[in-house]
Design an enzyme around this catalytic site. Structure first.
Site: not given
Ligand code: BV8
Length: 247
Positions: A99, A101, A117, A125
């Site tokens: 996930q 980038v 992602h 563009c």
């Molecule tokens: C889409 C790029 C549809 C940008 C990112 C159900 C189905 C489909 C879509 C949805 C759905 N429900 C909701 C949605 C909409 C949305 C979504 O998921 N929203 C959520 C928040 C509710 N999804 C979308 O919009 C996706 N698009 O489905 O489109 C569609 C279809 C047709 C036509 C039009 C539309 C697109 C989602 C992509 C978003 N872009 N990144 C950028 O980076 O600037 S996602 C972004 O969040 C990053 O990539 C990042 O990876 C991700 C967050 O997730 P995690 O990687 O898990 O990171 P997070 O910070 O959350 O957690 C970190 C974890 O690491 C924690 O658990 C922590 O405990 C742990 N940790 C910490 N330290 C360590 C560790 N683990 C191990 N070792 C350590 N040392």
């Protein structure tokens, strides 16, 4: 490490890995759940990483990505990334789905990386989604964001999937296939909140795979997992590789 996992691991012929921002945490890259540091603390990453956010304030979104790019450029892959690059060569069928980038998996030597992602190092563009060369960006760096060479109203934007944007269908399909066909899915560093990436572990389990979750916190993925290794990816992933390389 769990004795059953240690015993079983060397027999596994097909592994799919799903990584999230936590894998880059030990490279100094804040996760999405971490409070944004410094100047960016007052901004919501979910709003910035969206077409609406860019439409409303392209300069702020562009500056946020430039800040992240500079942070990535100042840092480097950590042992979690290196371990996954090694694991790729130790397993007959291996796919790494990320996930993230930041491009750190490729920098660490992973070859077969599915970037769900996109990649922050590339620009496209905003109107046509055609790639914009780094040279053009550099020649127009006094504009934030630079204009696009491909469309009169186009602007340069990072080649990442924003919230509300569709993932690349071919990449997603390959990721689904890798989840549905593996014997083991290792999930490392993800909160399991972003869809559709977060559906991959359940898909793997439904197709008979066992799940290993590596995370210092528990969450929806650890509830599904056969094993949860509590702690940093940079600690546990090298240990998993050691299981396969030390007799
Ligand atoms: C889409 C790029 C549809 C940008 C990112 C159900 C189905 C489909 C879509 C949805 C759905 N429900 C909701 C949605 C909409 C949305 C979504 O998921 N929203 C959520 C928040 C509710 N999804 C979308 O919009 C996706 N698009 O489905 O489109 C569609 C279809 C047709 C036509 C039009 C539309 C697109 C989602 C992509 C978003 N872009 N990144 C950028 O980076 O600037 S996602 C972004 O969040 C990053 O990539 C990042 O990876 C991700 C967050 O997730 P995690 O990687 O898990 O990171 P997070 O910070 O959350 O957690 C970190 C974890 O690491 C924690 O658990 C922590 O405990 C742990 N940790 C910490 N330290 C360590 C560790 N683990 C191990 N070792 C350590 N040392």
């Amino acid at each position: 490490m769990n004795p059953e996992l240690r015993e079983w691991l060397p027999q596994v012929r097909s592994i799919t890995v799903l990584t999230g921002a936590g894998v880059s945490a030990e490279s100094g890259i804040p996760t999405f759940r971490d409070a944004q540091t410094g100047h960016w603390a007052q901004h919501d990453p979910m709003a910035l990483a969206s077409p609406e956010g860019f439409e409303q304030d392209p300069r702020t979104v562009w500056r946020w990505y430039q800040w992240r790019r500079e942070l990535i450029a100042r840092n480097h892959p950590n042992p979690a990334h290196t371990a996954l690059a090694e694991l790729e060569n130790l397993v007959e069928h291996f796919t790494l789905v990320t996930q993230n980038v930041d491009g750190f998996h490729q920098l660490a030597g992973s070859n077969r990386v599915l970037e769900l992602h996109g990649n922050i190092q590339r620009n496209i563009c905003s109107q046509t989604r055609q790639t914009i060369a780094d040279r053009w960006i550099s020649d127009h760096r006094d504009h934030e964001p630079p204009p696009s060479p491909h469309h009169p109203r186009g602007l340069a934007r990072p080649d990442v999937v924003w919230f509300g944007e569709a993932l690349d269908t071919a990449v997603l399909q390959t990721a689904f296939e890798a989840a549905a066909s593996c014997e083991l899915m290792i999930v490392a560093g993800t909160s399991g909140t972003v869809q559709p990436a977060a559906s991959l572990p359940a898909m793997a389990a439904e197709n008979g795979a066992r799940l290993l979750d590596i995370n210092p916190e528990t969450g929806p993925i650890s509830a599904l997992a056969d094993w949860h290794l509590d702690g940093p990816a940079a600690t546990w992933l090298p240990r998993l590789v050691d299981c396969l390389t030390t007799p």
